[in-house]
Every structure is written in C-alpha cells, then in structure tokens.
Design a protein around this motif. Structure first.
Motif, PDB file in Angstrom:
ATOM      1  N   PRO A 178      23.445  81.457  45.458  1.00 28.63           N
ATOM      2  CA  PRO A 178      24.517  80.947  46.315  1.00 28.63           C
ATOM      3  C   PRO A 178      25.904  80.906  45.693  1.00 28.63           C
ATOM      4  O   PRO A 178      26.886  80.767  46.419  1.00 28.63           O
ATOM      5  N   LYS A 179      26.013  80.999  44.375  1.00 29.27           N
ATOM      6  CA  LYS A 179      27.323  80.817  43.748  1.00 29.27           C
ATOM      7  C   LYS A 179      27.633  81.938  42.745  1.00 29.27           C
ATOM      8  O   LYS A 179      27.909  81.682  41.564  1.00 29.27           O
ATOM      9  N   SER A 180      27.610  83.158  43.251  1.00 38.89           N
ATOM     10  CA  SER A 180      27.938  84.299  42.401  1.00 38.89           C
ATOM     11  C   SER A 180      29.376  84.233  41.913  1.00 38.89           C
ATOM     12  O   SER A 180      29.662  84.530  40.746  1.00 38.89           O
ATOM     13  N   LEU A 181      30.300  83.876  42.783  1.00 32.40           N
ATOM     14  CA  LEU A 181      31.712  83.789  42.409  1.00 32.40           C
ATOM     15  C   LEU A 181      31.918  82.801  41.279  1.00 32.40           C
ATOM     16  O   LEU A 181      32.568  83.115  40.271  1.00 32.40           O
ATOM     17  N   SER A 207      20.852  91.053  51.648  1.00 30.86           N
ATOM     18  CA  SER A 207      20.528  89.984  50.703  1.00 30.86           C
ATOM     19  C   SER A 207      21.643  89.713  49.702  1.00 30.86           C
ATOM     20  O   SER A 207      21.540  88.801  48.889  1.00 30.86           O
ATOM     21  N   ASP A 208      22.710  90.508  49.726  1.00 23.35           N
ATOM     22  CA  ASP A 208      23.812  90.332  48.774  1.00 23.35           C
ATOM     23  C   ASP A 208      24.565  89.021  49.020  1.00 23.35           C
ATOM     24  O   ASP A 208      24.729  88.595  50.172  1.00 23.35           O
ATOM     25  N   THR A 209      25.027  88.420  47.939  1.00 23.08           N
ATOM     26  CA  THR A 209      25.889  87.231  48.035  1.00 23.08           C
ATOM     27  C   THR A 209      27.161  87.454  47.220  1.00 23.08           C
ATOM     28  O   THR A 209      27.652  86.546  46.554  1.00 23.08           O
ATOM     29  N   ILE A 210      27.681  88.667  47.273  1.00 14.13           N
ATOM     30  CA  ILE A 210      28.834  89.041  46.451  1.00 14.13           C
ATOM     31  C   ILE A 210      30.141  89.074  47.240  1.00 14.13           C
ATOM     32  O   ILE A 210      31.203  89.290  46.656  1.00 14.13           O
ATOM     33  N   GLU A 211      30.070  88.835  48.532  1.00  9.99           N
ATOM     34  CA  GLU A 211      31.272  88.928  49.364  1.00  9.99           C
ATOM     35  C   GLU A 211      32.388  87.984  48.915  1.00  9.99           C
ATOM     36  O   GLU A 211      33.562  88.381  48.937  1.00  9.99           O
ATOM     37  N   PRO A 212      32.080  86.735  48.500  1.00  7.48           N
ATOM     38  CA  PRO A 212      33.170  85.864  48.039  1.00  7.48           C
ATOM     39  C   PRO A 212      33.947  86.443  46.855  1.00  7.48           C
ATOM     40  O   PRO A 212      35.146  86.183  46.716  1.00  7.48           O
ATOM     41  N   ILE A 213      33.283  87.230  46.023  1.00  6.69           N
ATOM     42  CA  ILE A 213      33.978  87.880  44.904  1.00  6.69           C
ATOM     43  C   ILE A 213      34.879  88.987  45.437  1.00  6.69           C
ATOM     44  O   ILE A 213      36.048  89.093  45.069  1.00  6.69           O
ATOM     45  N   LEU A 214      34.329  89.794  46.318  1.00  7.30           N
ATOM     46  CA  LEU A 214      35.071  90.944  46.843  1.00  7.30           C
ATOM     47  C   LEU A 214      36.287  90.513  47.652  1.00  7.30           C
ATOM     48  O   LEU A 214      37.309  91.211  47.680  1.00  7.30           O
ATOM     49  N   PRO A 227      41.242  86.592  46.074  1.00 10.30           N
ATOM     50  CA  PRO A 227      42.533  87.185  45.697  1.00 10.30           C
ATOM     51  C   PRO A 227      42.531  87.840  44.328  1.00 10.30           C
ATOM     52  O   PRO A 227      43.257  88.806  44.097  1.00 10.30           O
ATOM     53  N   ASP A 228      41.710  87.312  43.419  1.00 14.54           N
ATOM     54  CA  ASP A 228      41.602  87.897  42.075  1.00 14.54           C
ATOM     55  C   ASP A 228      40.362  88.778  41.936  1.00 14.54           C
ATOM     56  O   ASP A 228      39.923  89.059  40.817  1.00 14.54           O
ATOM     57  N   GLY A 229      39.804  89.196  43.064  1.00 11.40           N
ATOM     58  CA  GLY A 229      38.575  89.974  43.026  1.00 11.40           C
ATOM     59  C   GLY A 229      38.684  91.236  42.194  1.00 11.40           C
ATOM     60  O   GLY A 229      37.796  91.548  41.401  1.00 11.40           O
ATOM     61  N   ARG A 230      39.764  91.980  42.343  1.00 14.07           N
ATOM     62  CA  ARG A 230      39.928  93.214  41.583  1.00 14.07           C
ATOM     63  C   ARG A 230      40.002  92.928  40.088  1.00 14.07           C
ATOM     64  O   ARG A 230      39.399  93.654  39.281  1.00 14.07           O
ATOM     65  N   LYS A 231      40.693  91.887  39.699  1.00 17.25           N
ATOM     66  CA  LYS A 231      40.778  91.537  38.277  1.00 17.25           C
ATOM     67  C   LYS A 231      39.404  91.164  37.733  1.00 17.25           C
ATOM     68  O   LYS A 231      39.045  91.528  36.607  1.00 17.25           O
ATOM     69  N   MET A 232      38.625  90.436  38.525  1.00 16.75           N
ATOM     70  CA  MET A 232      37.290  90.045  38.080  1.00 16.75           C
ATOM     71  C   MET A 232      36.388  91.262  37.931  1.00 16.75           C
ATOM     72  O   MET A 232      35.610  91.364  36.968  1.00 16.75           O
ATOM     73  N   LEU A 233      36.484  92.206  38.862  1.00 13.97           N
ATOM     74  CA  LEU A 233      35.673  93.418  38.761  1.00 13.97           C
ATOM     75  C   LEU A 233      36.092  94.260  37.565  1.00 13.97           C
ATOM     76  O   LEU A 233      35.237  94.850  36.884  1.00 13.97           O
ATOM     77  N   ASP A 234      37.382  94.322  37.302  1.00 13.41           N
ATOM     78  CA  ASP A 234      37.856  95.064  36.129  1.00 13.41           C
ATOM     79  C   ASP A 234      37.335  94.437  34.841  1.00 13.41           C
ATOM     80  O   ASP A 234      36.992  95.148  33.888  1.00 13.41           O
ATOM     81  N   TRP A 235      37.267  93.121  34.803  1.00 10.72           N
ATOM     82  CA  TRP A 235      36.709  92.430  33.625  1.00 10.72           C
ATOM     83  C   TRP A 235      35.225  92.759  33.481  1.00 10.72           C
ATOM     84  O   TRP A 235      34.745  93.089  32.391  1.00 10.72           O
ATOM     85  N   LEU A 236      34.497  92.691  34.588  1.00  6.99           N
ATOM     86  CA  LEU A 236      33.058  92.932  34.546  1.00  6.99           C
ATOM     87  C   LEU A 236      32.748  94.367  34.130  1.00  6.99           C
ATOM     88  O   LEU A 236      31.800  94.617  33.375  1.00  6.99           O
TER      89      LEU A 236
END
Length: 276
Positions: free
Chosen positions: A43-46, A83-90, A93-102
């Motif tokens: 429930p809390k991927s973000l 079944s994905d729970t990744i939408e809050p990350i996507l 507002p900082d989603g792109r920065k978080m994906l770049d870090w990952l």
C-alpha cells in the motif's frame, strides 16, 4: 555500529518502520541493506521509495524485478498491471527525479565476503564474474539508451547462460538471473514458472543455491524474491523474503551476529486482492 539486511518490502512501509524501531536502527551509526523489490503491490510504495532516497547515506538497495517494472512503466515501455501500486510514484511532482534515482541503483553490492542481490547468482558465476556482468546491465540502465533497454528487457529467453550471448539477449539473461531466478533445471536453465516451496519442487528442478559445483561458495549471498522459501541461512546464502506482502513477516538480519528480528504484517495484506 550495526549492519543489517532486510528482505523485500514491496511498499509495506508501516512494517518497515516497525521493524527498524524494533531493532533500534540508528541512521547516524548503523547501515542497512535492502534486497530489492522496494515497491509495488503493497500500500505504500511511494513512502518506501522516499525513505530510501532520504536515507541513502545509511541505506543501500539492489534493484528487484518490481523496481525494474516501475522504471519500465515510468518510461512507457512496461504495461501497467491491475495489481500494481506504483501510480502514486508516477503521478508525484517529483516522480521523474525519484525514477532517475532508482534507475542508477545497483543490481549487486559486495562488501568483503558478503554479496547482496535480489534473486540470486548463477551457480557457474564466480563473484568477480557476477560483479562484471552486473556492471554491464547497470551501464545500460544508467546510459542514454535506457528506454530501449526497457523495451527489450521483458522475456524468458534465453533461458541458459552462454558467454557468447550478445546485445539485449545477453542483458536480458543477466537481469533475469539477478532479479527473477528461483529454480533451475539440471542444465542450469532458468525456470520462471515455479514459485512454491523447495519441498514441493518437481524432481527435474532444484534451487539455484543447491546446484553442484557452485562457483560462489566463498561468499555469503544475501537475497530475497522467493517468499515461499522464507528465511534460510545455509549453503552460504541468507534468504530474507518472508512474505510481508502476503500477510507473513518482514525480516531483518544482523549481518555480524546473524540474529534475526521480525515483525508481523499489519492487516494480513494479500497482494492478490489488488488484482480483483
């Protein structure tokens, strides 16, 4: 100062917080390894991803298959699943920065005689070889052509390692071995279908760490991914995915003393309910 490793979190952030409180983790002095699959289905991927980024000075992760799925979806090359729970990350507002870090996180971490990967290391790979192969895939993930990499990442073939593999077939096998491996045939071919316990495993398969003539027994390999395997400390491996997502436990091991600490999953989370 203590050094811990924790198994697959998959968005179970409340359990992670409870486990860190239980072991008395101190970000100023202690260090933490996470076995990958930081996100998805829980429930809390973000919040879990934000935690890893915020504490990158004390927390190290390796990429798991669900983390790679998030990255693929984020760049338009992966198909979202119910079944994905990744939408809050996507949508953050900082989603792109978080994906770049990952995206620049490793597939393999080694510290002395300990190595951490998400799923395992192919029996015929020595640790130096595994590090080199991980580096090949990491270079693609961190390079300018990473979108094309994700367009070629999905798939179950080739199923067997061949030093002569080239291009995206080679990269796909490397990533599959590090992030999806559980069972192998007696020819050390990857079997992607079997996900149950070792006890129920068909006679034509064996766990990757039970293969004869393993070339990486000089290191302890710490991994997750195989929730039905549960906690295991034998054969120079420590398995840490104890099914927090499924209503099991989240497990930490003190890598110096090998003492384990667990917390029960809150609410008996069952990932299958997300797919209904």
């Amino acid at each position: 100062m203590a050094h811990y490793a924790i198994g697959d979190i998959q968005g179970c952030f409340d359990e992670l917080t409870a486990l860190l409180d239980k072991i008395g983790f101190n970000h100023g002095t202690d260090t933490l390894w996470l076995t990958g699959d930081i996100v998805n289905r829980g429930p809390k991927s973000l919040e879990t991803l934000q935690f890893c980024i915020r504490h990158e000075s004390s927390v190290q992760i390796v990429l798991g298959n669900h983390d790679l799925h998030l990255l693929a979806v984020g760049c338009g090359e992966g198909a979202p699943k119910r079944s994905d729970t990744i939408e809050p990350i996507l949508k953050h507002p900082d989603g792109r920065k978080m994906l770049d870090w990952l995206r620049v996180q490793p597939l393999l971490i080694r510290d002395g005689s300990r190595v951490m990967v998400h799923a395992g290391i192919l029996p015929q790979w020595r640790i130096a070889k595994a590090e080199s192969l991980a580096g090949e895939a990491e270079a693609e993930l961190r390079g300018k052509k990473y979108v094309k990499f994700f367009s070629k990442m999905y798939g179950n073939k080739p199923a067997a390692w061949d030093e002569g593999l080239e291009g995206y077939a080679r990269l796909r096998f490397i990533v599959n071995a590090f992030t999806r491996m559980r069972a192998l045939t007696f020819k050390n071919e990857l079997d992607f279908d079997y996900k149950s316990t070792v006890k129920k495993m068909p006679l034509y398969l064996r766990p990757w760490f039970k293969a004869p003539d393993r070339q990486n027994l000089d290191h302890t390999i710490i991994f997750g991914h195989w929730s039905s395997l549960g906690y295991t400390n034998a054969d120079n491996v420590i398995s840490l995915d104890t099914g927090a997502l499924w209503g099991g436990q989240l497990t930490a091991v003190n890598l110096e003393t090998e003492e384990i600490t667990q917390v029960q999953a809150a609410g008996g989370i069952d990932w299958k309910s997300f797919a209904k």
